[in-house]
Motif scaffolding. Structure first.
Motif, PDB file in Angstrom:
ATOM      1  N   GLU A  92       0.857  -1.439   0.075  1.00  0.00           N
ATOM      2  CA  GLU A  92      -0.206  -0.010  -0.095  1.00  0.00           C
ATOM      3  C   GLU A  92       1.000   1.362  -0.431  1.00  0.00           C
ATOM      4  OE1 GLU A  92      -3.211   2.509   0.079  1.00  0.00           O
ATOM      5  OE2 GLU A  92      -3.322   0.171  -0.217  1.00  0.00           O
ATOM      6  N   LYS A  93       1.950   1.065   0.522  1.00  0.00           N
ATOM      7  CA  LYS A  93       2.718   2.208   0.989  1.00  0.00           C
ATOM      8  C   LYS A  93       3.555   2.670  -0.398  1.00  0.00           C
ATOM      9  CE  LYS A  93       7.042   3.572   2.841  1.00  0.00           C
ATOM     10  NZ  LYS A  93       8.021   3.946   4.426  1.00  0.00           N
ATOM     11  N   LEU A  94       3.933   1.550  -1.286  1.00  0.00           N
ATOM     12  CA  LEU A  94       4.793   1.920  -2.074  1.00  0.00           C
ATOM     13  C   LEU A  94       3.749   2.252  -3.426  1.00  0.00           C
ATOM     14  CD1 LEU A  94       6.698  -1.503  -2.551  1.00  0.00           C
ATOM     15  CD2 LEU A  94       7.274   0.718  -2.258  1.00  0.00           C
ATOM     16  N   ILE A  95       2.562   1.484  -3.899  1.00  0.00           N
ATOM     17  CA  ILE A  95       1.296   2.175  -4.922  1.00  0.00           C
ATOM     18  C   ILE A  95       1.006   3.259  -4.804  1.00  0.00           C
ATOM     19  CG2 ILE A  95      -1.039   1.670  -5.646  1.00  0.00           C
ATOM     20  CD1 ILE A  95      -0.132  -1.427  -5.209  1.00  0.00           C
ATOM     21  N   THR A  96       1.166   4.019  -2.975  1.00  0.00           N
ATOM     22  CA  THR A  96       0.488   5.130  -2.584  1.00  0.00           C
ATOM     23  C   THR A  96       1.864   6.364  -3.516  1.00  0.00           C
ATOM     24  OG1 THR A  96      -0.900   4.477  -1.209  1.00  0.00           O
ATOM     25  CG2 THR A  96      -0.187   6.983  -0.701  1.00  0.00           C
ATOM     26  N   SER A  97       2.423   5.825  -2.946  1.00  0.00           N
ATOM     27  CA  SER A  97       3.599   6.764  -3.433  1.00  0.00           C
ATOM     28  C   SER A  97       4.317   6.816  -4.497  1.00  0.00           C
ATOM     29  CB  SER A  97       5.183   6.473  -2.682  1.00  0.00           C
ATOM     30  OG  SER A  97       6.047   7.105  -3.098  1.00  0.00           O
ATOM     31  N   ARG A  98       3.769   5.704  -5.672  1.00  0.00           N
ATOM     32  CA  ARG A  98       3.915   5.638  -7.251  1.00  0.00           C
ATOM     33  C   ARG A  98       2.160   6.485  -7.620  1.00  0.00           C
ATOM     34  NH1 ARG A  98       6.872   3.257 -10.641  1.00  0.00           N
ATOM     35  NH2 ARG A  98       8.575   2.667  -9.531  1.00  0.00           N
ATOM     36  N   GLU A  99       1.680   6.574  -7.380  1.00  0.00           N
ATOM     37  CA  GLU A  99       0.672   7.168  -7.575  1.00  0.00           C
ATOM     38  C   GLU A  99       0.863   9.175  -7.420  1.00  0.00           C
ATOM     39  OE1 GLU A  99      -3.136   4.216  -6.956  1.00  0.00           O
ATOM     40  OE2 GLU A  99      -2.480   5.656  -5.259  1.00  0.00           O
ATOM     41  N   GLN A 100       0.773   8.937  -6.068  1.00  0.00           N
ATOM     42  CA  GLN A 100       1.845  10.144  -5.904  1.00  0.00           C
ATOM     43  C   GLN A 100       2.713  11.386  -7.161  1.00  0.00           C
ATOM     44  OE1 GLN A 100       2.490  10.370  -1.506  1.00  0.00           O
ATOM     45  NE2 GLN A 100       0.298  11.146  -1.468  1.00  0.00           N
ATOM     46  N   LEU A 101       3.453  10.017  -7.933  1.00  0.00           N
ATOM     47  CA  LEU A 101       4.972  10.343  -8.599  1.00  0.00           C
ATOM     48  C   LEU A 101       4.497  11.117  -9.482  1.00  0.00           C
ATOM     49  CD1 LEU A 101       7.788  11.288  -8.946  1.00  0.00           C
ATOM     50  CD2 LEU A 101       8.019   8.630  -9.067  1.00  0.00           C
ATOM     51  N   ARG A 102       3.146   9.336 -10.356  1.00  0.00           N
ATOM     52  CA  ARG A 102       3.177  10.234 -11.405  1.00  0.00           C
ATOM     53  C   ARG A 102       1.935  11.319 -11.337  1.00  0.00           C
ATOM     54  NH1 ARG A 102       1.489   4.947 -13.943  1.00  0.00           N
ATOM     55  NH2 ARG A 102      -0.271   5.562 -14.933  1.00  0.00           N
ATOM     56  N   LYS A 103       1.218  11.705 -10.215  1.00  0.00           N
ATOM     57  CA  LYS A 103       0.136  12.700 -10.380  1.00  0.00           C
ATOM     58  C   LYS A 103       1.044  14.031 -10.790  1.00  0.00           C
ATOM     59  CE  LYS A 103      -3.461  14.884  -8.102  1.00  0.00           C
ATOM     60  NZ  LYS A 103      -4.642  15.117  -6.240  1.00  0.00           N
ATOM     61  N   LYS A 104       2.510  14.527  -9.973  1.00  0.00           N
ATOM     62  CA  LYS A 104       3.414  15.315 -10.002  1.00  0.00           C
ATOM     63  C   LYS A 104       3.963  15.327 -11.246  1.00  0.00           C
ATOM     64  CE  LYS A 104       7.633  16.808  -7.379  1.00  0.00           C
ATOM     65  NZ  LYS A 104       8.226  16.983  -6.509  1.00  0.00           N
ATOM     66  N   ASN A 105       4.208  14.277 -11.573  1.00  0.00           N
ATOM     67  CA  ASN A 105       5.405  14.088 -12.970  1.00  0.00           C
ATOM     68  C   ASN A 105       3.840  14.560 -13.788  1.00  0.00           C
ATOM     69  OD1 ASN A 105       6.726  13.511 -12.022  1.00  0.00           O
ATOM     70  ND2 ASN A 105       6.936  11.719 -12.741  1.00  0.00           N
ATOM     71  N   ARG A 106       2.723  14.750 -13.996  1.00  0.00           N
ATOM     72  CA  ARG A 106       1.534  14.774 -14.889  1.00  0.00           C
ATOM     73  C   ARG A 106       1.186  16.094 -14.880  1.00  0.00           C
ATOM     74  NH1 ARG A 106      -2.077  10.076 -13.173  1.00  0.00           N
ATOM     75  NH2 ARG A 106      -1.988   8.073 -14.763  1.00  0.00           N
ATOM     76  N   SER A 107       1.159  16.828 -13.412  1.00  0.00           N
ATOM     77  CA  SER A 107       1.191  18.451 -13.299  1.00  0.00           C
ATOM     78  C   SER A 107       2.125  19.431 -13.934  1.00  0.00           C
ATOM     79  CB  SER A 107       0.741  18.867 -11.710  1.00  0.00           C
ATOM     80  OG  SER A 107       1.984  18.402 -10.942  1.00  0.00           O
ATOM     81  N   ASN A 108       3.435  18.495 -13.862  1.00  0.00           N
ATOM     82  CA  ASN A 108       4.659  19.415 -14.002  1.00  0.00           C
ATOM     83  C   ASN A 108       4.789  18.422 -15.629  1.00  0.00           C
ATOM     84  OD1 ASN A 108       4.990  20.811 -11.576  1.00  0.00           O
ATOM     85  ND2 ASN A 108       6.441  18.670 -11.533  1.00  0.00           N
ATOM     86  N   GLU A 109       3.764  17.945 -16.566  1.00  0.00           N
ATOM     87  CA  GLU A 109       4.067  17.149 -18.216  1.00  0.00           C
ATOM     88  C   GLU A 109       4.954  16.515 -18.646  1.00  0.00           C
ATOM     89  OE1 GLU A 109       3.764  20.961 -20.919  1.00  0.00           O
ATOM     90  OE2 GLU A 109       1.215  20.892 -20.269  1.00  0.00           O
ATOM     91  N   VAL A 110       5.844  16.203 -16.981  1.00  0.00           N
ATOM     92  CA  VAL A 110       7.339  15.288 -17.169  1.00  0.00           C
ATOM     93  C   VAL A 110       6.861  14.083 -17.621  1.00  0.00           C
ATOM     94  CG1 VAL A 110       9.092  13.948 -16.327  1.00  0.00           C
ATOM     95  CG2 VAL A 110       8.340  16.859 -15.365  1.00  0.00           C
ATOM     96  N   VAL A 111       7.602  12.834 -19.074  1.00  0.00           N
ATOM     97  CA  VAL A 111       6.611  12.145 -19.353  1.00  0.00           C
ATOM     98  C   VAL A 111       8.311  11.539 -19.452  1.00  0.00           C
ATOM     99  CG1 VAL A 111       5.985  10.799 -21.569  1.00  0.00           C
ATOM    100  CG2 VAL A 111       4.966  12.990 -20.816  1.00  0.00           C
ATOM    101  N   HIS A 112       8.110   9.603 -18.736  1.00  0.00           N
ATOM    102  CA  HIS A 112       8.852   8.762 -18.851  1.00  0.00           C
ATOM    103  C   HIS A 112       8.558   7.974 -19.410  1.00  0.00           C
ATOM    104  CE1 HIS A 112      11.304  10.915 -16.045  1.00  0.00           C
ATOM    105  NE2 HIS A 112      10.271  10.681 -14.789  1.00  0.00           N
ATOM    106  N   GLU A 113       9.347   7.491 -20.655  1.00  0.00           N
ATOM    107  CA  GLU A 113       9.064   6.789 -21.577  1.00  0.00           C
ATOM    108  C   GLU A 113       9.364   4.652 -21.149  1.00  0.00           C
ATOM    109  OE1 GLU A 113      10.998   7.263 -25.175  1.00  0.00           O
ATOM    110  OE2 GLU A 113       9.903   8.895 -25.405  1.00  0.00           O
ATOM    111  N   ALA A 114      10.127   4.812 -20.469  1.00  0.00           N
ATOM    112  CA  ALA A 114      10.715   3.553 -20.364  1.00  0.00           C
ATOM    113  C   ALA A 114       9.589   3.321 -18.290  1.00  0.00           C
ATOM    114  CB  ALA A 114      12.520   3.609 -18.925  1.00  0.00           C
TER     115      ALA A 114
END
Length: 522
Positions: A242-264
Motif C-alpha cells: 500500500e505504501k509503495l503503490i500510494t507513493s507511485r500514484e503521487q509521483l505519477r500525479k506530480k509528473n503529469r502536473s509538471n508534464e514530465v513523461v517517462h518512456e521507460a
C-alpha cells in the motif's frame, strides 16, 4: 462405551461401503479412515508420501484428504493425458484459506481459467515479461549480478563465511524489485527484509497442511494457529504494498502536473496504466495489483534462488562435474571478464546442469490443478472439483524414464550423449511430459524466458569466480553415500522444495583481482 463402539463400527462400515461403491469408477486407493480419509498417510514432504503410496497402488491413485478428493498421477503418459488432452477439464487451481486471504481472492497464479486469467496472461506474456521489458532491464540484471558477486569478494578478502541462501534470495528479490518498482529491495529503508521474509513465509504456508482446508466441520476452527500466521503475513505485505503503490500514484500525479513523461516503465506503471484505463478489457483494482505483485515476487524470487542453490550444492558434492563446468566457462569466457547473458548459448554444459537440477530438485515438485467437470482417464472416473497433483519430483526419479535417476549427471541432456539420445532432446518448455519444470500448456509459467536468461549466467559466474568452502551447521550429521558428499540434500516442506539447511560457504576467489575489484566497487 458400547454406544461409542457402535458408532465407530457404523463409520467404518460406511467408509468401506462408499469405497466399494466407487471402486469400479475411481482410481485405486488405500483404505480410508472415517472423517480424515487418507490424511494419516501423508508426511511433511507430501510429494514423497504420494510417491510411496503410488509405488503400492499404481501410477494413478485416488485419495480422500478429509472431505477433499485428490488424484495423483506419476507417469509422463498420465501427465500428458491429464494436462494436455484434458487440459480444459483441469484448467482450475486449488484454493485454501491462506491462498484466498494472501492473494486478495485476485491471484493470477490461482485464478480460474476465464476472462481475468486470460487478460493477465496476455499482459504478462507481451508486456510484463516480453522481450522489450527483458531487454530494457538487461543492464539492471548485470548490475545486480555484479553487486551479488561483490558481496562474496568482500567476504573472501577477510576469510568470512557467507549465507549463500540469503544472498541468492536478495539477488532474485533485487532483480524483480527493479523490474516491478524500479528500485532495489535494499533501497526501501529497511523494508527489504520484510519483503524477503514474506516471500519465504508465503511459499511455506501455501504448501503446509491446514486441517481447516480439508475437514469441512473444522473450517471455522483454527486448530493450528494458521489464521494468526496468515494475518501477520497479510498485514506485513499489505502495509508494504500500500505504501509503495500510494507513493507511485503521487509521483505519477506530480509528473503529469509538471508534464514530465517517462518512456521507460516498470511493472507497477504498466499495471497502474491498466487500472486507470476505462476501456480496458478487465477493470483492475488495487487488490488485483497487490495480488499480482505477490504472484511475481514469490514466483520469481523463491524458485529462482532455490534452483541456483540446489545446482551449486550438487556441484559441491560432485567436484568432477564442477571441473567440467569450469573448463567450459574458461574456454568460452576466459578469466579476463565475468560470464554474461550473451554467453548462455555457448555454455551447453551449464544449461545441462540446470536441466539436471530441475529433474532431481524441481523447485515446485508437483504440478497442481483442479477439475471443473467429470472426466474419464484410463477407464476411471475423476469427479469434478477433484484436486490433481502430477508428481514431477517422482517422475524425475523414476528408472522407467531416466537412466541412473538418483545420480546427478548433466551429460544426459547434452546432444553429444549418444547413449541417451531421448534425454538429450528434452527441452524445458512443457513439450516433454517427463520433464515439466515450468509446467505446460495454458497454465505454464510466463516467466520462463526471464528465468532461462538469468539462471545460467548466475550459476556460471558463481562457479567461475569462486571456490566454495562449505560451513555445515553445527550438529548436522550427513547421510553420505560416498566421500565426496559434503552437503545435506534434505528438503524442507512447503509449496516449494528448498534445502532444509541454508547453504553457508567461505568464498575463495579464482579470478585475478583486476577482474574482481571493479565488481566489488559496485
Amino acid at each position: 462405551m458400547i454406544i461409542e463402539l457402535s458408532l465407530f463400527a457404523i463409520l467404518l462400515f460406511l467408509a468401506f461401503f462408499t469405497r466399494k461403491q466407487w471402486h469400479h469408477q475411481l482410481p485405486p486407493s488405500p483404505m480410508a479412515l472415517p472423517i480424515i480419509g487418507h490424511l494419516h498417510l501423508l508426511g511433511p514432504l507430501i510429494h514423497h508420501s504420494f510417491r510411496d503410496i503410488s509405488s503400492r497402488y499404481g501410477p494413478l491413485i485416488y485419495l480422500r484428504l478429509g472431505s477433499v478428493s485428490v488424484v495423483v498421477a506419476s507417469t509422463p503418459e498420465l501427465a500428458k493425458e491429464l494436462l494436455k488432452t484434458h487440459e480444459l477439464t483441469f484448467s482450475s487451481r486449488k484454493h485454501s484459506i491462506a491462498i484466498d486471504r494472501l492473494t486478495y481472492n485476485s491471484s493470477f497464479a490461482f485464478a480460474s481459467y476465464g476472462p481475468y486469467w486470460k487478460f493477465i496472461k496476455k499482459i504478462s506474456t507481451f508486456e510484463l515479461l516480453g522481450n522489450r521489458m527483458l531487454n530494457q532491464f538487461l543492464p539492471i540484471r548485470k548490475q545486480e549480478l555484479h553487486h551479488f558477486l561483490g558481496v562474496f569478494y568482500s567476504k573472501s578478502k577477510v576469510g568470512e563465511s557467507v549465507n549463500i541462501t540469503q544472498e541468492l534470495i536478495k539477488l532474485s528479490n533485487n532483480i524483480i524489485s527493479q523490474m516491478m518498482l524500479s528500485m532495489r529491495s535494499s533501497d526501501t529503508n529497511g523494508e527489504s527484509e520484510i519483503a524477503r521474509t514474506v516471500v519465504r513465509e508465503v511459499t511455506q504456508i501455501f504448501g503446509e497442511f491446514n486441517v481447516s482446508d480439508f475437514i469441512w466441520f473444522c473450517k471455522n476452527i483454527d486448530f493450528q494457529g494458521f489464521r494468526k500466521r496468515i494475518e501477520d503475513i497479510y498485514n506485513k505485505y499489505d502495509g508494504l504494498l500500500e505504501k509503495l503503490i500510494t507513493s507511485r500514484e503521487q509521483l505519477r500525479k506530480k509528473n503529469r502536473s509538471n508534464e514530465v513523461v517517462h518512456e521507460a516503465k516498470d511493472f507497477l506503471d504498466i499495471m497502474l496504466d491498466v487500472m486507470e484505463d476505462k476501456n480496458a478489457e478487465i477493470r483492475l483494482t488495487r487488490n488485483h495489483i497487490k495480488a499480482l505483485f505477490l504472484d511475481f515476487f514469490t514466483a520469481a524470487t523463491d524458485t529462482t534462488a532455490i534452483t541456483i542453490e540446489w545446482a551449486l550444492a550438487e556441484l559441491i558434492n560432485q567436484p568432477k562435474v564442477l571441473e567440467i563446468a569450469r573448463e567450459e566457462i574458461n574456454k568460452v569466457v576466459g578469466n579476463g571478464r565475468i560470464a554474461q547473458e550473451s554467453d548462455n548459448p555457448n555454455l551447453p554444459y551449464i544449461q545441462a546442469i540446470l536441466k539436471e537440477t530441475f529433474r532431481l530438485h524441481p523447485p515446485i515438485p508437483m504440478v497442481a490443478r483442479k477439475s471443473i467437470q467429470d472426466c474419464k482417464i484410463n477407464g476411471y472416473t475423476i469427479p469434478a472439483n477433484t484436486l490433481l497433483f502430477v508428481n514431477m519430483w517422482s517422475i524425475g526419479r523414476d528408472p522407467k524414464y531416466w537412466k541412473n535417476p538418483s545420480l546427478f549427471q548433466p551429460e544426459r541432456f547434452l546432444k553429444s550423449n549418444i547413449e541417451d539420445d531421448l534425454s538429450s532432446s528434452i527441452d524445458i518448455r512443457g513439450q516433454h511430459f517427463q520433464f515439466l519444470p515450468f509446467g505446460t500448456g495454458r497454465r505454464s509459467c510466463p516467466g520462463i524466458s526471464l528465468a532461462m536468461q538469468s539462471l545460467p549466467t548466475t550459476l556460471a559466474a558463481m562457479i567461475q569466480c569462486f571456490d566454495w568452502k562449505v560451513v555445515n551447521p553445527p550438529g548436522v550429521e550427513l547421510n553420505i553415500g560416498d566421500h565426496h558428499h559434503v552437503l545435506d540434500m534434505t528438503e524442507r516442506p512447503g509449496l516449494t522444495a528448498p534445502r532444509i539447511h541454508d547453504l553457508v560457504c567461505i568464498p575463495v576467489p579464482r579470478l585475478p583481482s583486476d577482474v574482481l575489484d571493479p565488481v566489488c566497487a559496485n
